[in-house]
Design an enzyme around this catalytic site. Structure first.
Site, PDB file in Angstrom:
ATOM      1  N   CYS A   2       0.855  -1.185   0.000  1.00 53.19           N
ATOM      2  CA  CYS A   2       0.000   0.000   0.000  1.00 53.19           C
ATOM      3  C   CYS A   2       0.894   1.239   0.000  1.00 53.19           C
ATOM      4  CB  CYS A   2      -0.873   0.025   1.248  1.00 53.19           C
ATOM      5  SG  CYS A   2      -1.864  -1.460   1.438  1.00 53.19           S
ATOM      6  N   ARG A  27       1.479   1.485  -5.934  1.00 52.35           N
ATOM      7  CA  ARG A  27       1.621   0.549  -4.816  1.00 52.35           C
ATOM      8  C   ARG A  27       0.276   0.016  -4.366  1.00 52.35           C
ATOM      9  NH1 ARG A  27       6.315   0.535  -2.135  1.00 52.35           N
ATOM     10  NH2 ARG A  27       5.328  -0.213  -0.246  1.00 52.35           N
ATOM     11  N   TRP A  74      -3.901  -1.584  -1.234  1.00 60.09           N
ATOM     12  CA  TRP A  74      -3.910  -2.817  -2.024  1.00 60.09           C
ATOM     13  C   TRP A  74      -4.438  -3.861  -1.053  1.00 60.09           C
ATOM     14  CZ3 TRP A  74      -3.258  -4.249  -6.977  1.00 60.09           C
ATOM     15  CH2 TRP A  74      -3.130  -5.599  -7.259  1.00 60.09           C
ATOM     16  N   ASN A 100       0.859  -0.375   6.089  1.00 62.59           N
ATOM     17  CA  ASN A 100       1.213  -1.185   4.918  1.00 62.59           C
ATOM     18  C   ASN A 100       1.802  -2.463   5.476  1.00 62.59           C
ATOM     19  OD1 ASN A 100       2.023  -2.246   2.477  1.00 62.59           O
ATOM     20  ND2 ASN A 100       3.910  -1.049   2.407  1.00 62.59           N
ATOM     21  N   GLY A 101       1.233  -3.622   5.115  1.00 62.50           N
ATOM     22  CA  GLY A 101       1.761  -4.892   5.607  1.00 62.50           C
ATOM     23  C   GLY A 101       0.629  -5.812   6.033  1.00 62.50           C
ATOM     24  N   GLU A 483       7.039 -21.673 -19.068  1.00 64.57           N
ATOM     25  CA  GLU A 483       6.984 -20.302 -18.545  1.00 64.57           C
ATOM     26  C   GLU A 483       8.193 -19.508 -19.023  1.00 64.57           C
ATOM     27  OE1 GLU A 483       4.941 -18.406 -17.492  1.00 64.57           O
ATOM     28  OE2 GLU A 483       6.071 -16.783 -16.567  1.00 64.57           O
ATOM     29  N   LYS A 487       8.002 -16.016 -21.224  1.00 62.69           N
ATOM     30  CA  LYS A 487       8.691 -14.791 -20.789  1.00 62.69           C
ATOM     31  C   LYS A 487       9.556 -14.244 -21.917  1.00 62.69           C
ATOM     32  CE  LYS A 487       6.926 -13.585 -17.956  1.00 62.69           C
ATOM     33  NZ  LYS A 487       5.821 -14.430 -17.798  1.00 62.69           N
ATOM     34  N   GLU A 490       7.463 -13.025 -25.099  1.00 57.16           N
ATOM     35  CA  GLU A 490       6.504 -11.908 -24.962  1.00 57.16           C
ATOM     36  C   GLU A 490       7.204 -10.569 -24.740  1.00 57.16           C
ATOM     37  OE1 GLU A 490       3.784 -11.728 -21.639  1.00 57.16           O
ATOM     38  OE2 GLU A 490       5.102 -12.924 -20.397  1.00 57.16           O
ATOM     39  N   HIS A 506      11.027 -36.627 -31.537  1.00 56.50           N
ATOM     40  CA  HIS A 506       9.843 -37.008 -32.327  1.00 56.50           C
ATOM     41  C   HIS A 506       9.477 -35.937 -33.344  1.00 56.50           C
ATOM     42  CE1 HIS A 506       9.276 -40.505 -29.791  1.00 56.50           C
ATOM     43  NE2 HIS A 506       9.459 -39.741 -28.731  1.00 56.50           N
ATOM     44  N   LYS A 605      -1.931  -5.909 -19.761  1.00 51.32           N
ATOM     45  CA  LYS A 605      -1.664  -6.538 -18.460  1.00 51.32           C
ATOM     46  C   LYS A 605      -2.817  -7.448 -18.049  1.00 51.32           C
ATOM     47  CE  LYS A 605       0.347  -7.683 -14.739  1.00 51.32           C
ATOM     48  NZ  LYS A 605       1.411  -8.708 -14.876  1.00 51.32           N
TER      49      LYS A 605
HETATM   50  C1  AGP Z   1       2.135 -13.429 -18.463  1.00 58.02           C
HETATM   51  O1  AGP Z   1       3.473 -12.919 -18.499  1.00 58.02           O
HETATM   52  C2  AGP Z   1       1.249 -12.742 -19.476  1.00 58.02           C
HETATM   53  N1  AGP Z   1       1.232 -11.366 -19.249  1.00 58.02           N
HETATM   54  C3  AGP Z   1      -0.123 -13.385 -19.620  1.00 58.02           C
HETATM   55  O2  AGP Z   1       0.083 -14.665 -20.165  1.00 58.02           O
HETATM   56  C4  AGP Z   1      -0.963 -13.568 -18.329  1.00 58.02           C
HETATM   57  O3  AGP Z   1      -0.347 -14.528 -17.496  1.00 58.02           O
HETATM   58  C5  AGP Z   1      -2.361 -14.083 -18.718  1.00 58.02           C
HETATM   59  O4  AGP Z   1      -2.992 -13.094 -19.507  1.00 58.02           O
HETATM   60  C6  AGP Z   1      -3.241 -14.404 -17.509  1.00 58.02           C
HETATM   61  O5  AGP Z   1      -3.460 -13.240 -16.756  1.00 58.02           O
HETATM   62  P1  AGP Z   1      -4.115 -13.396 -15.284  1.00 58.02           P
HETATM   63  O6  AGP Z   1      -3.144 -14.186 -14.470  1.00 58.02           O
HETATM   64  O7  AGP Z   1      -4.291 -11.989 -14.798  1.00 58.02           O
HETATM   65  O8  AGP Z   1      -5.416 -14.119 -15.444  1.00 58.02           O
END
Ligand code: AGP
Length: 610
Positions: A2, A27, A74, A100-101, A483, A487, A490, A506, A605
């Site tokens: 927060c 925050r 938050w 905050n915490g 994962e 990373k 993207e 394969h 996001k």
């Molecule tokens: C992850 O780096 C991406 N930004 C994206 O795949 C994200 O994980 C996905 O859109 C799911 O988002 P969420 O966890 O908010 O549901």
């Protein structure tokens, strides 16, 4: 996390409070509030929603006074709402506090205080601090604050305002930041430098176990336990305002990668009962009978959250011996899954707003399944739709590329698997104890990884001009490879793919030519030799191989071109360590290629469309 601010000086408090909070909205931004002493009483104004909602609320009747505190929230305990917003006050409005915490023992304190006649307005952990101060106060503000600190457990940054002491603010911290900006005839308190940087470059950085009495004309410092007075050195801030929001990091993504030790500590907070060798998930309170009602489990998510689900499958099946299927949300909802009252559906979502995941969750509720959400945003759409919720405590994740949300999701799915295994008694007590102890030690092991950042930067420089990359691994390493691949692609726009190491031969092996980058994860001891064989397959085609292995595995150096070692841990916890170098690798590759790390092209996001 927060945002906290405080002001005392010759001017009106409100302008700094509101401006300071606006600098801290990264925050926390689900609600906000201020408290100002106007010469007669402490006026509290607070509102759910962004800071603008509060600004609109006080328009025309701005609290007047030259001492005040403020907060952007938050939410961790209690949904975002006017009443749950900070500042919180005691029964008689004599004291106001912003926090905050996490106060870990707030439930027991709340019960005690209510039994002694205190009335609570909110559902928050923070409000117990205001009522404790009311009880401990006997005329000396600082002594009362120190008495309160003896009663609370957890993490905190706290700023207190007292009606009877309008010439001072008191602040203190443990595990959460507080900085004091030094002005001329005025002083500023904030949870982070961005809030004060336009008012003062001279500051004091408070440390754990310290408290400050902040007056308009000076600041005094005391040890919270002994009460001993001491002097502090001035810290000169040499950041730009923009750099300060990122705590000096160049990008939010790097800041959030480095926040993972704290995010994991906060997510574990109150849930690891090592003394009694068990996991505590008060959010569930399931009995063995409840558990026996679940014949199968689905984990449903998108993107990085889906990758966390793949790790969760492994954890739950290995530890609790319950069948788990993991599905991509956009596929799951249209494949007519077999779901009934004996199905547990777990949805994972950082934002709690992802449209595909929310739609799948609604469908599962309609079909009569038991639904559980793992999310990072209190009171998000998914949190409200699910029947049960377990929150990750990662704090706001600003960068599009998810990092600290992923590792805290892994922590929660492991806690859930251990909780289920404990209920079903499918885990030996010695195994439980070993895992819990290694879980507790994870944050400091992640800090050890950050010491090797230069190695990752050099590897990124070595690979930066490549246009393809392959991530391979077996079992848990394959889930993490997925994962790591996401990373990299993207944020650096390199075409990266992840493959089960045993699957390469394969077909995909046809793509391996001299110099092809291959990132090989080999942390799982029970299949280590098999993975080494697969690495040799790509080395035979002269791939350029980076291996990520446990520290005690130096023989790998004879096999591959580059090695990155992770600290010793149990195989189950390796994913939480292995992903850190992969996050850093993707970050430095993107920086080396001049990409927009925090806002990569085409992405958002939170994906709130199908
Ligand atoms: C992850 O780096 C991406 N930004 C994206 O795949 C994200 O994980 C996905 O859109 C799911 O988002 P969420 O966890 O908010 O549901």
């Amino acid at each position: 996390m927060c945002g906290i601010v405080g002001y005392i000086g010759s001017k009106q408090a409100e302008p700094f409070l509101m401006e300071g909070l606006s600098k801290l909205e990264y925050r926390g931004y689900d609600s906000a509030g201020i408290a100002v002493f106007n010469g007669e009483k402490i006026v509290v104004e607070k509102s759910v929603g962004r800071l603008n909602a509060l600004r609109e609320k006080i328009k025309g009747h701005i609290p007047q006074g030259n001492i005040g505190i403020g907060h952007t929230r938050w939410a961790t305990h209690g949904c975002p709402s006017d009443v749950n917003s900070h500042p919180h006050v005691d029964c008689h409005g004599e004291f106001a506090v912003v926090h905050n915490g996490i106060i870990e023992n707030y439930l027991e304190l709340r019960k005690e205080l209510m039994a002694r006649g205190h009335h609570f307005a909110s559902e928050t952990d923070t409000e117990v601090v205001a009522h404790l101060l009311e009880e401990c106060y006997q005329g000396d503000f600082a002594v009362a604050v120190r008495a309160v600190l003896k009663r609370i457990r957890g993490s905190y940054a706290l700023v207190f305002l007292a009606k009877a002491h309008p010439d001072m603010l008191i602040c203190t911290k443990k595990d959460n930041p507080l900085v004091i900006g030094i002005g001329q005839g005025e002083n500023f308190i904030a949870s982070d430098i961005p809030a004060i940087i336009n008012h003062s470059k001279e500051s004091y950085i408070l440390n754990d176990g310290e408290m400050a009495i902040v007056r308009a004309d000076g600041v005094e410092f005391y040890q919270t336990v002994s009460g001993e007075k001491f002097d502090k050195e001035i810290f000169t801030i040499n950041w730009s305002a923009e750099a300060a929001e990122k705590n000096g990091y160049e990008h939010f993504m790097l800041k959030e990668i480095h926040e993972q030790p704290k995010a994991i500590r906060d997510t574990l907070s109150g849930r690891l009962d090592i003394t009694n060798n068990r996991v505590v998930l008060n959010e569930l309170n399931w009995s063995l009978t409840d558990l026996q009602n679940f014949h199968r489990i689905f984990i449903v998510a998108c993107g990085t959250a889906y990758h966390a689900g793949l790790v969760g499958k492994y954890y739950i099946e290995k530890l609790a011996r319950i069948p788990v299927e993991v599905d991509i949300a956009s596929e799951f909802r249209y494949r007519q899954p077999i779901v009934d009252e004996h199905t547990l559906v777990i949805v994972v979502s950082q934002s709690g707003e992802t449209s595909d995941t929310l739609a799948a969750l609604k469908e599962m509720n309609r079909l009569g399944a038991t639904t559980l959400a793992i999310t990072n945003v209190v009171s998000s759409s998914i949190a409200r739709e699910a029947q049960k919720v377990i929150y990750t405590m990662a704090g706001p994740e600003i960068a599009v590329a998810s990092t600290k949300a992923y590792t805290t999701q892994l922590i929660v799915v492991l806690l859930l698997a251990l909780y289920l295994a404990g209920l079903k008694q499918t885990i030996e007590p010695t195994e439980m104890e070993k895992i819990l102890c290694h879980l507790r030690d994870l944050p400091e092991k992640i800090d050890m990884l950050f010491a090797q950042t230069e190695t990752i930067e050099k590897l990124a420089s070595h690979f930066k001009d490549k246009n393809d990359a392959f991530f391979i691994g077996r079992s848990l390493d394959y889930a993490v490879a997925l994962e790591g691949s996401l990373k990299l692609k993207e944020i650096s726009y390199i075409h990266a793919e992840a493959y089960a190491a045993g699957e390469l031969k394969h077909g995909t092996l046809a793509l391996i030519v001299p110099g092809t980058p291959v990132i090989a994860l080999a942390t799982q001891r029970h299949i280590h030799e098999k993975t080494i064989s697969n690495i040799k397959e790509v080395k035979a085609r002269q791939a350029d191989v980076l291996a990520i292995v446990p520290r005690d595995n130096t023989s790998i150096e004879q096999v591959v071109d580059h090695v990155f070692y992770i600290p010793e841990t149990v195989d189950l916890l390796a994913p939480i360590l292995t992903v850190i170098p992969l996050q850093l690798f993707a970050y430095y590759m993107a920086v080396a290629r001049g990409c927009d790390v925090d806002k990569p092209r085409n992405l958002a996001k939170s994906v709130t469309v199908e």
